[in-house]
Design an enzyme around this catalytic site. Structure first.
Site, short mmCIF file in Angstrom:
data_model
loop_
_atom_site.label_atom_id
_atom_site.label_comp_id
_atom_site.label_asym_id
_atom_site.label_seq_id
_atom_site.Cartn_x
_atom_site.Cartn_y
_atom_site.Cartn_z
N GLY A 11 0.83 -1.21 0.00
CA GLY A 11 0.00 0.00 0.00
C GLY A 11 0.86 1.25 0.00
O GLY A 11 2.10 1.18 -0.06
N THR A 36 -6.42 -3.62 -1.75
CA THR A 36 -6.26 -2.22 -2.17
C THR A 36 -4.81 -1.89 -2.49
O THR A 36 -4.53 -0.87 -3.10
CB THR A 36 -6.79 -1.23 -1.11
OG1 THR A 36 -6.13 -1.50 0.13
CG2 THR A 36 -8.29 -1.38 -0.92
N LYS A 106 3.10 -11.33 20.53
CA LYS A 106 3.26 -11.95 21.85
C LYS A 106 4.12 -13.20 21.73
O LYS A 106 5.05 -13.41 22.52
CB LYS A 106 1.86 -12.28 22.39
CG LYS A 106 1.83 -12.87 23.77
CD LYS A 106 0.41 -12.78 24.31
CE LYS A 106 0.11 -13.88 25.29
NZ LYS A 106 -0.51 -15.06 24.68
N ALA A 115 -1.37 1.11 13.19
CA ALA A 115 -1.76 2.35 12.51
C ALA A 115 -3.19 2.69 12.88
O ALA A 115 -4.14 2.07 12.40
CB ALA A 115 -1.64 2.16 11.00
N TYR A 146 -14.76 1.70 9.36
CA TYR A 146 -13.34 2.03 9.52
C TYR A 146 -13.08 2.57 10.93
O TYR A 146 -12.22 2.08 11.66
CB TYR A 146 -12.95 3.07 8.48
CG TYR A 146 -11.49 3.47 8.48
CD1 TYR A 146 -10.50 2.58 8.06
CD2 TYR A 146 -11.10 4.76 8.84
CE1 TYR A 146 -9.16 2.97 8.02
CE2 TYR A 146 -9.77 5.14 8.80
CZ TYR A 146 -8.81 4.25 8.39
OH TYR A 146 -7.48 4.65 8.35
N TYR A 160 -3.69 -5.83 25.28
CA TYR A 160 -2.49 -6.68 25.18
C TYR A 160 -1.32 -6.05 25.93
O TYR A 160 -0.51 -6.75 26.55
CB TYR A 160 -2.11 -6.94 23.71
CG TYR A 160 -2.71 -8.22 23.18
CD1 TYR A 160 -4.07 -8.32 22.93
CD2 TYR A 160 -1.91 -9.35 22.96
CE1 TYR A 160 -4.63 -9.49 22.46
CE2 TYR A 160 -2.47 -10.52 22.50
CZ TYR A 160 -3.82 -10.60 22.24
OH TYR A 160 -4.37 -11.77 21.79
N THR A 176 -2.51 11.85 5.11
CA THR A 176 -1.13 11.80 4.62
C THR A 176 -1.15 11.56 3.12
O THR A 176 -2.02 10.85 2.61
CB THR A 176 -0.36 10.71 5.37
OG1 THR A 176 -0.35 11.07 6.77
CG2 THR A 176 1.07 10.57 4.89
N ARG A 187 -9.93 9.61 -2.76
CA ARG A 187 -9.55 10.62 -1.78
C ARG A 187 -9.20 11.93 -2.48
O ARG A 187 -8.89 11.97 -3.66
CB ARG A 187 -8.45 10.11 -0.87
CG ARG A 187 -9.05 9.14 0.14
CD ARG A 187 -8.06 8.71 1.15
NE ARG A 187 -7.03 7.91 0.55
CZ ARG A 187 -5.93 7.54 1.21
NH1 ARG A 187 -5.74 7.94 2.45
NH2 ARG A 187 -5.04 6.78 0.62
N1 UDP Z 1 -13.47 15.60 -1.17
C1 UDP Z 1 -13.89 16.46 -2.17
N2 UDP Z 1 -13.84 16.05 -3.47
C2 UDP Z 1 -13.38 14.82 -3.83
C3 UDP Z 1 -12.94 13.94 -2.82
C4 UDP Z 1 -13.00 14.35 -1.50
O1 UDP Z 1 -14.31 17.59 -1.88
O2 UDP Z 1 -13.38 14.52 -5.05
C5 UDP Z 1 -13.52 16.04 0.23
C6 UDP Z 1 -14.21 15.09 1.20
O3 UDP Z 1 -15.59 15.32 1.24
C7 UDP Z 1 -13.51 15.45 2.49
C8 UDP Z 1 -12.12 15.87 2.08
O4 UDP Z 1 -12.19 16.16 0.70
O5 UDP Z 1 -14.15 16.55 3.10
C9 UDP Z 1 -11.07 14.80 2.31
O6 UDP Z 1 -11.57 13.60 1.80
P1 UDP Z 1 -10.72 12.28 1.71
O7 UDP Z 1 -11.60 11.25 1.09
O8 UDP Z 1 -9.43 12.57 1.06
O9 UDP Z 1 -10.37 11.85 3.20
P2 UDP Z 1 -11.06 12.00 4.63
O10 UDP Z 1 -10.22 13.00 5.30
O11 UDP Z 1 -12.49 12.49 4.50
O12 UDP Z 1 -11.00 10.64 5.22
#
Ligand code: UDP
Length: 328
Positions: A11, A36, A106, A115, A146, A160, A176, A187
């Site tokens: 990843g 993924t 362990k 993470a 999640y 643990y 990040t 994202r």
């Molecule tokens: N977002 C957006 N347009 C996109 C994808 C995401 O405006 O095409 C917005 C989303 O609604 C959020 C922010 O960008 O408010 C960050 O989204 P991301 O999915 O990167 O991660 P999150 O921090 O929400 O887990």
């Protein structure tokens, strides 16, 4: 030679961690089931004699031959649109996967770092978020799979630690970014950069007033490395406190990419946190760590990476076929 197991090795973060531990002189076992993740992220390690890849789903019993000194558990889908497609896998890797890896730690008497995420704070009612804040999470919303898996992960890790005396570390990672993010994972950074490269409009969700604070991957990896080597077992925020609204960020990307794209507005996804900024006082004090790479510099490097991808990849609607992982 110290030996480290890194889950989610193919990843985005996992592959950068493999690079870092190899550079530090470790023997690295990278594990991934490639739901993924992508082997491309670690193909440059194919001929490295100190690296081995194990194809495995950590929600099933995990075994590794010989000793282990450290485990880093980074396997998990990480994008809200992935959670919707593979919600049960997302829950399982945070819950069952973590349990298996704690058991392995362990058995091997290894130190384990897991993470966690700023998502444990949910849609936060305090700002910026400190480690003491308990969060505001909707257990049954689309992100709940999640968020709650990660919250359970923190609980079982502390159990643990307290019950078995295991050496544990918990990093709460804030948004990040950097090279090797999946172009179409949905994202915001890959989304905007992909749209700019294809000449499409940038899609801002909601009115774009929601904020995020973006941390460059090298800074994140440095923070994680220092935390692992510290003796602190409670959660630590690692992220970049430089906060920006999504609308301002879209405008920054238009400037950076020299594109004349327009911004269009789409519906805000359910439970999308309105604000997010890490308070990193603890990391500063404990680890003598703070981010060094500012957004302009980090975004330039990241854009160069997306630019270097093939046309075929750029236009592929979805990089990953999740269907084989979905049991009806
Ligand atoms: N977002 C957006 N347009 C996109 C994808 C995401 O405006 O095409 C917005 C989303 O609604 C959020 C922010 O960008 O408010 C960050 O989204 P991301 O999915 O990167 O991660 P999150 O921090 O929400 O887990």
């Amino acid at each position: 030679m110290k030996r480290v197991l890194i889950t989610g090795a193919a990843g985005f973060l996992g592959s950068h961690l493999c690079d870092r531990f190899l550079a530090e002189g470790f023997y690295v076992i990278g594990m991934d089931n490639l739901i993924t993740g992508d082997l491309k992220n670690i193909e440059h390690l194919n001929d490295n004699g100190n690296f081995e890849f194990k194809f495995h789903d950590v929600t099933e019993y995990v075994n590794v031959d010989n000793d282990l000194d450290y485990i880093l558990h980074f396997a998990s889908p990480a994008s809200p649109i992935d959670y919707l497609k593979i919600p049960i896998q997302t829950l399982k890797v945070g819950a069952l996967g973590t349990h298996n890896l704690l058991g392995l730690a362990k058995k091997k008497q290894a130190r384990i770092l897991i993470a966690s995420t700023s998502e444990v704070y949910g849609d936060p009612l305090i700002h910026p978020q400190t480690e003491e804040y308990y969060g505001n999470v909707n257990t049954i919303g689309p992100r709940g799979v999640y968020d709650e898996a990660k919250r359970f992960q923190e609980s079982i890790t502390m159990a643990y630690h307290r019950f078995h005396g295991l050496e544990t570390r918990i990093v709460r990672i804030f948004n990040t970014y950097g090279p090797r993010m999946r172009l179409n994972d949905g994202r915001v950074i890959p989304a905007f950069m992909g749209q700019a490269l294809r000449g499409e409009n940038l899609t801002v969700f909601g009115d774009g007033s929601q904020t995020r604070s973006f941390c460059y991957v090298d800074d994140q990896v440095e923070g994680i490395y220092r935390l692992l080597m510290s003796d602190y077992s409670l959660p630590v925020n690692i992220g970049n406190p430089n906060e920006i609204s999504i609308l301002d960020f879209a405008e920054e990307i238009i400037k950076l990419t020299n594109s004349n794209q327009k911004i269009i507005f789409k519906e805000l996804p359910k439970d999308d946190p309105l604000q997010r900024q890490p308070d990193i006082s603890l990391a500063r004090k404990l680890l003598n760590w703070q981010p060094k790479i500012d957004r302009t510099e980090g975004m330039k490097i990241t854009f160069e990476y997306f630019k270097s991808l093939s046309e075929e990849e750029l236009y592929k609607k979805e990089h990953k076929d999740f269907t084989k992982h979905i049991r009806k």
